[in-house]
Design a protein around this motif. Structure first.
Motif, PDB file in Angstrom:
ATOM      1  N   VAL A  94     -46.206  21.239-106.655  1.00  0.00           N
ATOM      2  CA  VAL A  94     -45.047  22.192-106.832  1.00  0.00           C
ATOM      3  C   VAL A  94     -43.949  21.867-107.518  1.00  0.00           C
ATOM      4  O   VAL A  94     -43.253  22.439-108.379  1.00  0.00           O
ATOM      5  CB  VAL A  94     -44.685  22.390-105.395  1.00  0.00           C
ATOM      6  N   CYS A  95     -43.665  20.572-107.381  1.00  0.00           N
ATOM      7  CA  CYS A  95     -42.464  19.622-108.099  1.00  0.00           C
ATOM      8  C   CYS A  95     -42.839  19.909-109.613  1.00  0.00           C
ATOM      9  O   CYS A  95     -41.918  20.265-110.271  1.00  0.00           O
ATOM     10  CB  CYS A  95     -42.327  18.210-107.537  1.00  0.00           C
ATOM     11  N   ALA A  96     -43.969  19.358-109.976  1.00  0.00           N
ATOM     12  CA  ALA A  96     -44.250  19.530-111.654  1.00  0.00           C
ATOM     13  C   ALA A  96     -44.013  20.894-111.988  1.00  0.00           C
ATOM     14  O   ALA A  96     -43.591  20.961-113.206  1.00  0.00           O
ATOM     15  CB  ALA A  96     -45.610  18.880-111.738  1.00  0.00           C
ATOM     16  N   PHE A  97     -44.355  21.863-111.252  1.00  0.00           N
ATOM     17  CA  PHE A  97     -44.314  23.488-111.792  1.00  0.00           C
ATOM     18  C   PHE A  97     -43.003  23.718-112.107  1.00  0.00           C
ATOM     19  O   PHE A  97     -42.464  24.305-112.950  1.00  0.00           O
ATOM     20  CB  PHE A  97     -45.023  24.212-110.757  1.00  0.00           C
ATOM     21  N   CYS A  98     -42.289  23.559-110.958  1.00  0.00           N
ATOM     22  CA  CYS A  98     -40.854  23.575-111.108  1.00  0.00           C
ATOM     23  C   CYS A  98     -40.086  23.194-112.129  1.00  0.00           C
ATOM     24  O   CYS A  98     -39.108  23.864-112.977  1.00  0.00           O
ATOM     25  CB  CYS A  98     -40.095  23.623-109.742  1.00  0.00           C
ATOM     26  N   TYR A  99     -40.343  21.869-112.289  1.00  0.00           N
ATOM     27  CA  TYR A  99     -39.635  21.112-113.232  1.00  0.00           C
ATOM     28  C   TYR A  99     -40.064  21.727-114.828  1.00  0.00           C
ATOM     29  O   TYR A  99     -39.203  21.716-115.667  1.00  0.00           O
ATOM     30  CB  TYR A  99     -39.852  19.655-113.425  1.00  0.00           C
ATOM     31  N   ALA A 100     -41.370  22.310-114.839  1.00  0.00           N
ATOM     32  CA  ALA A 100     -41.764  22.786-116.007  1.00  0.00           C
ATOM     33  C   ALA A 100     -40.886  24.072-116.546  1.00  0.00           C
ATOM     34  O   ALA A 100     -40.828  24.463-117.637  1.00  0.00           O
ATOM     35  CB  ALA A 100     -43.304  22.835-116.028  1.00  0.00           C
ATOM     36  N   ILE A 101     -40.668  24.982-115.289  1.00  0.00           N
ATOM     37  CA  ILE A 101     -40.054  26.126-115.422  1.00  0.00           C
ATOM     38  C   ILE A 101     -38.748  25.988-116.011  1.00  0.00           C
ATOM     39  O   ILE A 101     -38.184  26.799-116.921  1.00  0.00           O
ATOM     40  CB  ILE A 101     -40.188  26.887-114.357  1.00  0.00           C
ATOM     41  N   PHE A 102     -37.985  24.797-115.580  1.00  0.00           N
ATOM     42  CA  PHE A 102     -36.638  24.699-115.758  1.00  0.00           C
ATOM     43  C   PHE A 102     -36.744  23.944-117.144  1.00  0.00           C
ATOM     44  O   PHE A 102     -35.847  24.622-117.838  1.00  0.00           O
ATOM     45  CB  PHE A 102     -36.209  23.755-114.887  1.00  0.00           C
ATOM     46  N   PHE A 131     -27.719  23.629-119.994  1.00  0.00           N
ATOM     47  CA  PHE A 131     -28.139  22.888-119.094  1.00  0.00           C
ATOM     48  C   PHE A 131     -27.341  22.570-118.091  1.00  0.00           C
ATOM     49  O   PHE A 131     -27.894  22.392-116.812  1.00  0.00           O
ATOM     50  CB  PHE A 131     -28.782  21.533-119.870  1.00  0.00           C
ATOM     51  N   LEU A 132     -26.187  21.804-118.519  1.00  0.00           N
ATOM     52  CA  LEU A 132     -25.029  21.522-117.292  1.00  0.00           C
ATOM     53  C   LEU A 132     -24.805  22.439-116.496  1.00  0.00           C
ATOM     54  O   LEU A 132     -24.652  22.360-114.987  1.00  0.00           O
ATOM     55  CB  LEU A 132     -24.088  20.905-117.947  1.00  0.00           C
ATOM     56  N   THR A 133     -25.158  23.727-116.693  1.00  0.00           N
ATOM     57  CA  THR A 133     -24.477  24.988-115.993  1.00  0.00           C
ATOM     58  C   THR A 133     -25.769  25.419-114.848  1.00  0.00           C
ATOM     59  O   THR A 133     -25.428  25.398-113.860  1.00  0.00           O
ATOM     60  CB  THR A 133     -23.882  26.134-116.748  1.00  0.00           C
ATOM     61  N   VAL A 134     -26.861  25.660-115.561  1.00  0.00           N
ATOM     62  CA  VAL A 134     -27.977  26.141-114.917  1.00  0.00           C
ATOM     63  C   VAL A 134     -28.563  25.175-114.016  1.00  0.00           C
ATOM     64  O   VAL A 134     -29.169  25.373-112.901  1.00  0.00           O
ATOM     65  CB  VAL A 134     -29.024  26.633-115.795  1.00  0.00           C
ATOM     66  N   HIS A 135     -28.478  23.676-114.339  1.00  0.00           N
ATOM     67  CA  HIS A 135     -28.930  22.815-113.455  1.00  0.00           C
ATOM     68  C   HIS A 135     -28.145  22.668-112.137  1.00  0.00           C
ATOM     69  O   HIS A 135     -28.810  22.024-111.122  1.00  0.00           O
ATOM     70  CB  HIS A 135     -29.223  21.240-114.121  1.00  0.00           C
ATOM     71  N   ILE A 136     -27.128  23.377-112.039  1.00  0.00           N
ATOM     72  CA  ILE A 136     -26.451  23.311-110.757  1.00  0.00           C
ATOM     73  C   ILE A 136     -27.182  24.144-109.451  1.00  0.00           C
ATOM     74  O   ILE A 136     -27.234  23.479-108.442  1.00  0.00           O
ATOM     75  CB  ILE A 136     -25.287  24.252-110.760  1.00  0.00           C
ATOM     76  N   HIS A 137     -28.190  24.957-109.865  1.00  0.00           N
ATOM     77  CA  HIS A 137     -28.907  25.708-108.964  1.00  0.00           C
ATOM     78  C   HIS A 137     -30.364  25.292-109.247  1.00  0.00           C
ATOM     79  O   HIS A 137     -31.070  26.367-108.858  1.00  0.00           O
ATOM     80  CB  HIS A 137     -28.654  27.034-108.904  1.00  0.00           C
ATOM     81  N   PHE A 138     -30.711  24.264-109.690  1.00  0.00           N
ATOM     82  CA  PHE A 138     -31.852  23.883-109.832  1.00  0.00           C
ATOM     83  C   PHE A 138     -32.762  23.386-108.725  1.00  0.00           C
ATOM     84  O   PHE A 138     -32.272  22.420-108.025  1.00  0.00           O
ATOM     85  CB  PHE A 138     -31.930  22.565-111.058  1.00  0.00           C
ATOM     86  N   SER A 139     -33.571  24.058-108.042  1.00  0.00           N
ATOM     87  CA  SER A 139     -34.307  23.911-106.979  1.00  0.00           C
ATOM     88  C   SER A 139     -35.525  24.684-106.799  1.00  0.00           C
ATOM     89  O   SER A 139     -35.932  25.447-107.560  1.00  0.00           O
ATOM     90  CB  SER A 139     -33.553  24.367-105.825  1.00  0.00           C
ATOM     91  N   ALA A 140     -36.486  24.204-106.124  1.00  0.00           N
ATOM     92  CA  ALA A 140     -37.578  24.968-105.836  1.00  0.00           C
ATOM     93  C   ALA A 140     -37.705  26.365-105.276  1.00  0.00           C
ATOM     94  O   ALA A 140     -38.317  26.706-104.182  1.00  0.00           O
ATOM     95  CB  ALA A 140     -38.655  24.085-105.087  1.00  0.00           C
TER      96      ALA A 140
END
Length: 503
Positions: A94-102, A131-140
């Motif tokens: 699950v973690c790897a999938f979410c990182y790939a989408i981001f 990147f710096l903006t979108v990663h604020i809400h980077f979660s699964a």
């Protein structure tokens, strides 16, 4: 070799590919971070419910306070995907999938800016800000797909005079999937509608002509995408639900992500807004500053307005504004004082635009890094939720009969649903649209000790309480003889309610 190449070189990656790989490698360092959001546990538990029953839940399966009441789970497709991934490889997959989408989202933004003709220095700077903006809400969470698909929609609009044949197939399919993954498709339709209305103004004002800025094909494609969003289990009723949620849910203002950007102690969302405004106004100083058409002004202004109201929307603002801000940056970074940058980077820029290997190289890299990641020790120590501790979970499991009707909070409900599955139920979680304003405000008033807190507590008929330590309700419960503190750590305080109170 490069001089004679007139089409993309299939084996050559852009610098964006290395950004993709860097983000993928990030998961080897902090895999837990995308599981910290309290809503992740709720999505994972719902995923199990869907796979166990083979059905999309139509009534609430998670709480005892709203059990059996109708629930529109419009993120069911995301949850089903998580469920299948968990079955196949657990939380590491699950973690790897979410990182790939981001990572794919950031790669897509980079390629869009690069192929739009901007210099590499501008492309790198803008991609970094995105990147710096979108990663604020980077979660699964399903919003990952909104950032990915929004980047695609903006790319298609910005880089096409008219929709290509593949766009007529690709975009409706994307919107159909999107309508079952997350509510962000509504923002994309608003972007297209605002852009089209702005283009109409440009046409009426004769700033552009029909060949340069056609309307009919784009209106047709937008209508087709709108129809595609009706292909969901609720049909057009979903649109009404999303509209009411976006316009009438007053309790959303209580959530941090829906607060305005903090300019006093600048958060990343506030810095992003300041960056956009600063670039726009500074570029206007130069005579060669690009003219913003209405088809650009209207969507950027709309998302700026929504971003100033709720910092969560600044992330979409950054994706929408990336290309026009990049045009302004070209004026600022390559003015009379910095002409050497363009010359020194020209050869590199030419090679970058010929590079056609990003897609397949990114896929191979994602698969290879996933295969490696799921075998690492850190991948198998992922915990869902940072608001609970293993010690608390052990205590709850030792006393299952004392937590039939626990008072929970938005911060711990999701992690508890996941870690205490399958029989644990919560009183309240992060689904504000499901519980409604009255329930949300009553819950907040109770936990803060506002007027009527005790009536709300008694009405809930709770047999226990699992509270965040900072809540005022902790102090109030100590004055009620029927409530007894039985557990405490740095993240949770647990109370039991006695069935009888000694005189």
């Amino acid at each position: 070799m490069f001089e004679s190449a007139l089409r993309p070189i299939w084996w050559l990656p852009t610098f964006g590919f290395f950004l993709f790989v860097s983000i993928e490698l990030w998961m080897f360092v902090t895999p837990d971070r995308i599981f910290e959001d309290p809503g992740v546990g709720r999505h994972l538990r719902t995923a199990e419910v869907i796979l166990e029953t083979g059905q999309i839940p139509r009534t609430d399966p998670l709480s005892f306070t709203k059990a059996g009441q109708p629930w529109v789970d419009f993120e069911w497709a995301f949850e089903t995907t998580l469920g299948e991934l968990y079955r196949a490889g657990g939380l590491p997959l699950v973690c790897a999938f979410c990182y790939a989408i981001f990572a794919a989202t950031i790669l897509g933004v980079y390629r869009t800016l690069l192929q739009s003709g901007f210099s590499v220095s501008v492309v790198l700077l803008m991609t970094g800000v995105v990147f710096l903006t979108v990663h604020i809400h980077f979660s699964a969470r399903p919003v990952l797909f909104t950032y990915l698909f929004m980047a695609l929609v903006v790319e298609v609009w910005n880089r096409r005079v008219q929709p290509l044949k593949r766009d007529w197939l690709l975009l409706p399919v994307v919107f159909m999937a999107w309508a079952n993954l997350h509510a962000g498709w509504a923002a994309a339709l608003l972007f297209l509608a605002g852009s089209l209305f702005g283009r109409l103004i440009d046409r009426v004002a004769k700033r552009v002509d029909g060949e340069e800025a056609p309307l009919i094909p784009w209106i047709g494609l937008t209508l087709l995408c709108t129809v595609a969003t009706s292909l969901n289990p609720w049909g057009w009723a979903l649109h009404r639900h999303i509209f009411l949620m976006a316009t009438s849910l007053k309790s959303a203002a209580l959530w941090d992500e829906y607060l305005p950007p903090n300019f006093a102690i600048p958060t990343m969302s506030a810095l992003t807004v300041l960056f956009i405004l600063l670039v726009v106004f500074m570029a206007r100083v130069f005579k060669q500053a690009p003219l913003w058409r209405w088809e650009t002004v209207l969507p950027v202004f709309f998302f700026l307005y929504t971003g100033l109201k709720a910092q969560r929307h600044v992330l979409l603002l950054m994706e929408v504004a990336a290309a026009p801000i990049a045009r302004d940056l070209e004026v600022l970074l390559h003015g009379t004082w910095w002409p050497f940058l363009r010359e020194r980077l020209k050869e590199f820029q030419d090679r970058q635009r010929l590079a056609g290997g990003d897609a397949w190289l990114a896929l191979i890299a994602a698969l290879a890094l996933t295969a490696l990641f799921v075998r690492t020790p850190i991948a198998h120590n992922i915990e869902v939720g940072k608001s609970i501790t293993p010690k608390l979970l052990a205590f709850l499991r030792d006393h299952p009969d004392r937590f039939r009707r626990p008072l929970t909070t938005t911060w711990n409900a999701g992690p508890l649903l996941w870690n205490m599955r399958p029989n644990f139920r919560v009183s309240f979680d992060d689904r504000g649209d499901f519980y409604g304003d009255d329930t949300v405000f009553s819950f907040v008033n109770m936990t803060t000790g506002a007027s009527g807190w005790r009536d709300t507590l008694e009405k809930g008929n709770y047999d226990s309480a699992i509270l965040d330590p900072y809540l005022q309700l902790n102090q109030l419960l100590h004055f009620l003889p029927e409530w007894k503190e039985v557990y405490r750590d740095n993240k949770s305080v647990v109370y039991w309610k006695a069935t009888t109170v000694a005189p």
